[in-house]
Design an enzyme around this catalytic site. Structure first.
Site, mmCIF file in Angstrom:
data_model
loop_
_atom_site.group_PDB
_atom_site.id
_atom_site.type_symbol
_atom_site.label_atom_id
_atom_site.label_comp_id
_atom_site.label_asym_id
_atom_site.label_seq_id
_atom_site.Cartn_x
_atom_site.Cartn_y
_atom_site.Cartn_z
ATOM 1 N N LYS A 493 8.181 -49.668 -111.072
ATOM 2 C CA LYS A 493 8.898 -48.559 -110.447
ATOM 3 C C LYS A 493 8.270 -48.235 -109.093
ATOM 4 O O LYS A 493 7.163 -48.695 -108.777
ATOM 5 C CB LYS A 493 8.879 -47.324 -111.343
ATOM 6 C CG LYS A 493 7.484 -46.777 -111.656
ATOM 7 C CD LYS A 493 7.569 -45.584 -112.579
ATOM 8 C CE LYS A 493 6.162 -45.040 -112.862
ATOM 9 N NZ LYS A 493 6.193 -43.815 -113.665
ATOM 10 N N ARG A 591 7.459 -33.187 -120.402
ATOM 11 C CA ARG A 591 8.181 -33.563 -119.178
ATOM 12 C C ARG A 591 9.599 -33.967 -119.551
ATOM 13 O O ARG A 591 10.563 -33.334 -119.139
ATOM 14 C CB ARG A 591 7.434 -34.700 -118.465
ATOM 15 C CG ARG A 591 7.960 -35.032 -117.098
ATOM 16 C CD ARG A 591 7.052 -36.026 -116.380
ATOM 17 N NE ARG A 591 6.943 -37.306 -117.059
ATOM 18 C CZ ARG A 591 6.207 -38.320 -116.590
ATOM 19 N NH1 ARG A 591 5.487 -38.183 -115.479
ATOM 20 N NH2 ARG A 591 6.151 -39.453 -117.248
ATOM 21 N N TYR A 719 -3.611 -35.151 -80.198
ATOM 22 C CA TYR A 719 -2.982 -33.837 -80.191
ATOM 23 C C TYR A 719 -3.989 -32.734 -80.531
ATOM 24 O O TYR A 719 -4.837 -32.891 -81.418
ATOM 25 C CB TYR A 719 -1.841 -33.782 -81.220
ATOM 26 C CG TYR A 719 -0.625 -34.583 -80.855
ATOM 27 C CD1 TYR A 719 0.104 -34.295 -79.712
ATOM 28 C CD2 TYR A 719 -0.198 -35.628 -81.663
ATOM 29 C CE1 TYR A 719 1.236 -35.028 -79.379
ATOM 30 C CE2 TYR A 719 0.928 -36.368 -81.349
ATOM 31 C CZ TYR A 719 1.643 -36.060 -80.192
ATOM 32 O OH TYR A 719 2.755 -36.786 -79.880
ATOM 33 N N MET A 768 2.215 -39.750 -85.527
ATOM 34 C CA MET A 768 3.312 -40.296 -86.322
ATOM 35 C C MET A 768 3.223 -41.815 -86.418
ATOM 36 O O MET A 768 3.406 -42.392 -87.492
ATOM 37 C CB MET A 768 4.661 -39.902 -85.725
ATOM 38 C CG MET A 768 5.840 -40.433 -86.548
ATOM 39 S SD MET A 768 7.455 -40.031 -85.867
ATOM 40 C CE MET A 768 7.555 -38.296 -86.262
#
Length: 823
Positions: A493, A591, A719, A768
């Site tokens: 998964k 769950r 930054y 980023m």
């Protein structure tokens, strides 16, 4: 190879059962999936803790294999093939290889050590190949199985062998020594690899030296511990005079003393003394490991009495060794298997098997192949065998590059030939590569890396390298913990925990795993569309996905009456019968799942229902990795036993039961039931530090240096000016950022990357698409490789620093990061 089956009965001390002793064997196999198996194959049915190749014999017989070495004959097959029955098939394989080795009488170089074996082997092959017809271990075939398979490849035309022997514990090397029987021994660097298999370093060295038990000469680097072990070794095994041919940077009594070593750019220049003469040698590497490996090669050349001019010119041409097959995304929906630095007959067999295991659904298979060197056969014999190999592997088209293979064009169906790489590149646009799995395999001199570059899909320079062999190793580590007949579900998964779902699923299918587990239907659909035939369980199916689950023959986990009724409604509309479903019981995770007070409704709904079949009953452990909560785990297991037993009894069914996850496999072996679910452990991560050392790192996130600059004291980086230089500082920019999955919290000197095996702290905020690191103390340049995580830092280290778990680190890596799979 051409051996009479009858002669092997006594060699293997086997009992005979069959129809025809007078057949001839020309191929040995242990892989039931190989397309190279045929009527003249002798198949050794190896039986491990959890994998027993005897179960594949019926299919092999159907596919034309008639000759087997077995520990037992499958029921009802005694009269359907030829069987040599032995006590232990692995031992029989080793005995056969030892017998076969004794048919040949030429020098054999045997290599062992902790590090450098494969590199020294490949370099010796390059250095000695102008003068010898060499047989060598393919890739890293140095194990109890790999060594016999390597030696079995010898033929009558070879006149020098180079084989490596790897061990992980005591009582292994003696078996390999009988198979290799080296006449020249080379002991490479002794390091910490496989330390866990030995009491101490001395025991490890003593075991490795057993390879040289009957060896006239041993080449090694002098040091106090090895010399002491050799002294004891000589006293124990004085079968004939033995020469110790040593080298050293510090001990002047060594046969070859390195008096000076200096680095010049990317090269190293050494001065050495040999037989009272001084020489200078240029080695085209600067790292210490490569220099040591080159010196081991130097001593072999000296032992063979090469003159200094030949030594100088050949060692100067040494090259980085590629020790893996890489799978890359290609242009026009192609997959590229990059084996662009090697072209010999044995490694072609391995590469073709890998091609078969990695082929894309619906894609044709293409091989781009250069002239093959050092086969030991005449060209006519060689290319006849290559053509047969290509045919057996059902290759759709062949592109040959080189004057020799081109002259045998008529041997290959659907082939195109080019005299050289340049001509192929000039014609590449007209060859219409599209939806193909392409094996690119060429000798180094053909520079096939240029072909790979042209065929590869262009993405940015950050890649996540996935080691498929590590996944196999981790899978086998956990499988060995299971009782006989306990099934394994492998979790793929979340895109294989960030590593790549389809490619890993293909590997697991190759290993014959019993089930795959995914979270959502679209993950399972992707696997089915990719050609995966294994049963796939969907753990968190949404009711809107039920029609697709049915269409693609996925198997849903059902965890509520509402979900069950919704699925039954659709199943009845489609007139389904016995469609497999998996019932989830909540034993304390809270769950998903049926609780005890809802079990009666579940039973009444399923009673007498023929639309679906309960394939399995499962639950999920909440704290299987934490000893503080083991009492809670035991309560969960007890509740699961109670509730699942009630289901089985009242519904009169016999489903698979499973509750253990990765930690559960290791910590609660008594609760394996019929199946376990292997998740994060498959990808090389354990919550137990003692267990972690047995798992192999799977994913290595790499990038490059985009730019290097030096800033003065007082200047800032990034930054918010969060890093201020206290002194003149060298800064490297790396093209990877939080959009690629690197947490911003890993910046500002919390985290680091590795450049030239040195830590470089991340300075300033992670951007980023970029991050900046301090490389003031590192000799690096633009284009140099950068490791973001892998062996160091590990995802475990990163997770601890970021107060999270390794799962989050791994699954956060963006899909825009290219995955490169290798073996």
């Amino acid at each position: 190879m051409s051996l009479n089956l009858k002669s092997l009965i006594s060699v293997l001390n086997a009992d005979w059962a069959g129809t025809d002793k007078d057949v001839f064997i020309d191929h040995i196999s242990i892989d039931s999936r190989s397309l190279q198996n045929g009527s003249q194959t002798l198949f050794f049915a190896l039986a491990g803790v959890n994998n027993d190749a005897h179960s594949f014999i019926p299919d092999l017989i159907k596919n034309g294999v008639q000759n087997f070495v077995v520990q037992y004959i499958p029921e009802n097959y005694a009269d359907k093939a030829n069987f040599l029955v032995v006590e232990n098939t692995l031992q029989a394989l080793q005995e056969f290889a030892a017998y076969y080795r004794n048919l040949f009488h030429f020098p054999i170089i045997g290599l062992t050590g902790s590090n450098g074996k494969t590199i020294v082997k490949e370099w010796l092959n390059f250095l000695l190949s102008p003068d010898f017809n060499i047989i060598r271990s393919p890739k890293s075939y140095n194990s109890q199985v790999g060594v016999p398979l390597s030696v079995i490849a010898i033929n009558e035309k070879h006149n020098l062998g180079i084989f490596e022997a790897g061990i992980s514990t005591v009582n292994e090397m003696g078996k390999l020594e009988k198979i290799i029987r080296p006449t020249i021994g080379v002991l490479t660097n002794i390091g910490s690899a496989h330390d866990e298999g030995f009491k101490n370093l001395v025991q490890k060295i003593d075991e490795k030296l057993l390879l040289f038990k009957e060896c006239p000469v041993i080449i090694y680097q002098k040091n106090e511990i090895v010399d002491s072990c050799l002294s004891q070794f000589a006293a124990e095994y004085m079968m004939h005079p033995r020469k110790l041919f040593s080298w050293s940077f510090t001990d002047q009594s060594a046969a070859v003393f390195i008096s000076k070593k200096e680095t010049k750019n990317e090269d190293t220049v050494i001065q050495y003394r040999y037989k009272n003469e001084n020489f200078t040698l240029e080695i085209p590497f600067s790292d210490s490991a490569s220099v040591e490996n080159a010196i081991s090669c130097l001593l072999v050349l000296l032992y063979f009495n090469y003159d200094q001019n030949a030594i100088q010119s050949r060692i100067k041409m040494l090259y980085p060794v590629r020790m893996r097959l890489e799978v890359k995304n290609g242009i026009n929906n192609c997959s590229i298997i990059d084996d662009s630095y090697s072209s010999d007959f044995q490694s072609l067999k391995i590469a073709l098997d890998f091609l078969e295991s990695q082929k894309k659904k619906g894609a044709s298979k293409t091989v781009i192949l250069s002239d093959i060197f050092q086969s030991g056969f005449t060209n006519e014999e060689l290319y006849s065998k290559v053509a047969q190999l290509i045919s057996d592997n059902k290759i759709n088209r062949v592109i040959g590059i080189g004057p020799t293979i081109s002259s045998f064009k008529n041997q290959f169906e659907n082939s195109t030939m080019f005299p050289n790489t340049a001509d192929f590149i000039a014609a590449i646009e007209h060859l219409n590569f599209n939806n193909e799995t392409i094996l690119v395999k060429g000798a180094r001199s053909f520079q096939f890396e240029e072909i790979v570059s042209l065929l590869e899909e262009k993405t940015h320079e950050t890649v996540l390298e996935i080691n498929l062999d590590a996944i196999s190793q981790n899978y086998n580590y956990f499988k060995a913990k299971l009782a006989t007949n306990v099934k394994m579900m492998a979790m793929v998964k979340a895109f294989g925990y960030g590593n790549g779902g389809l490619e890993i699923a293909k590997l697991l299918e190759h290993h014959k795993v019993d089930y795959l587990g995914v979270a959502f239907a679209d993950e399972g659909i992707l696997l089915k569309n990719g050609g995966i035939k294994l049963p796939i369980m969907v753990l968190n199916p949404e009711s809107t996905s039920f029609p697709s689950i049915i269409q693609y023959q996925l198997e849903p986990e059902i965890y509520s009456i509402k979900g069950l009724n919704a699925f039954l409604k659709i199943a009845r509309e489609k007139n389904l019968k016995d469609f497999p479903i998996h019932i989830k019981i909540d034993t304390g995770m809270h769950r998903l799942g049926f609780e005890e007070n809802t079990l009666e409704d579940l039973i009444q709904t399923l009673k007498g229902n023929s639309t679906v079949r309960v394939q399995s009953v499962l639950s999920h452990l909440a704290t299987s990795d934490d000893p503080k909560h083991y009492d809670f785990v035991n309560k969960q297991i007890a509740l699961f036993e109670k509730l699942s037993s009630r289901l089985i009894s009242e519904l009169n069914i016999n489903p698979i039961r499973h509750i253990l996850n990765t930690s559960g496999i290791s910590n609660f072996p008594n609760a394996q039931y019929n199946m376990v679910r292997l998740g994060i452990g498959l990808y090389g991560v354990s919550n137990d530090p003692a267990e972690q050392k047995y798992l192999e790192n799977v994913g290595t996130l790499k990038s490059i240096i985009s730019q290097v600059r030096t800033i003065p004291a007082g200047d800032s980086v990034g930054y918010g000016r969060r890093f201020m230089a206290e002194k003149e500082t060298k800064i490297a920019t790396i093209p990877i950022g939080y959009a690629d999955g690197i947490a911003r919290l890993w910046g500002n000197e919390v985290g680091f990357v590795v450049i030239k095996n040195q830590k470089a702290k991340i300075v300033g905020s992670v951007c980023m698409d970029m991050l900046m690191v301090n490389v003031t103390e590192i000799d690096c340049k633009e284009g140099d490789s950068v490791v973001i995580f892998g062996e160091s830092p590990t995802v475990i280290e990163m997770a601890e620093a970021l107060k999270t778990i390794p799962y989050e680190i791994m699954t956060s890596i963006s899909q825009r990061v290219k995955r490169v799979f290798f073996r």
